[in-house]
Design an enzyme around this catalytic site. Structure first.
Site: not given
Length: 157
Positions: A78, A80, A103, A106
């Protein structure tokens, strides 16, 4: 006279996140992130994509296949964590600008890194179990999160 139509810091940094998202090869969801220190300096950027060394023509980009290993989810990093891993300094007290609300996985990394504020644009998974877990952890850890309106940047010549 100075230009009074300049963009805000939030618009500027979210613009960097939006631009970073354009690097993603994900056909369904492009996410970008920009981490800024308290002095308004960019210290990390990232987007969602495969780990270094993994050929994006070999790994799947599907999100609707029946087999877990035939979907993108076990492979894509992801935005992040990519921004956190790309950071040029410790992140204590920093702000994360991200195009999609983090999410739960993260959110853990954001908390552990010392980031204290999240500015996000889209909350498309609002109300899901992952979203509930994210917000529960962020609240418990004292990480502020603020939704920002979509931005539109027009370049004039």
């Amino acid at each position: 006279m100075k230009n009074d139509r300049h963009i805000s810091w939030d618009e500027y940094f979210m613009g960097v996140a939006v631009l970073s998202a354009q690097r993603s090869k994900d056909p369904n969801t492009q996410v970008g992130a920009c981490i800024v220190n308290p002095k308004k300096r960019i210290v990390g950027i990232g987007y969602n994509g495969l780990p270094y060394g993994c050929d994006d023509d070999v790994f799947p980009w599907d999100n609707d296949k029946e087999g877990y290993l035939d979907n993108k989810y076990p492979y894509v990093v992801h935005a992040e964590p990519n921004a956190i891993l790309n950071a040029t300094c410790p992140l204590e007290g920093c702000t994360l600008y991200v195009t999609l609300f983090p999410c739960n996985e993260c959110a853990k990394l954001v908390i552990q890194s010392g980031i204290k504020k999240i500015v996000y644009m889209d909350d498309k998974y609002a109300g899901t179990l992952s979203d509930q877990a994210s917000k529960r952890m962020l609240d418990a850890a004292g990480v502020e999160y603020v939704k920002m309106k979509r931005i539109t940047v027009t370049l004039e010549r």
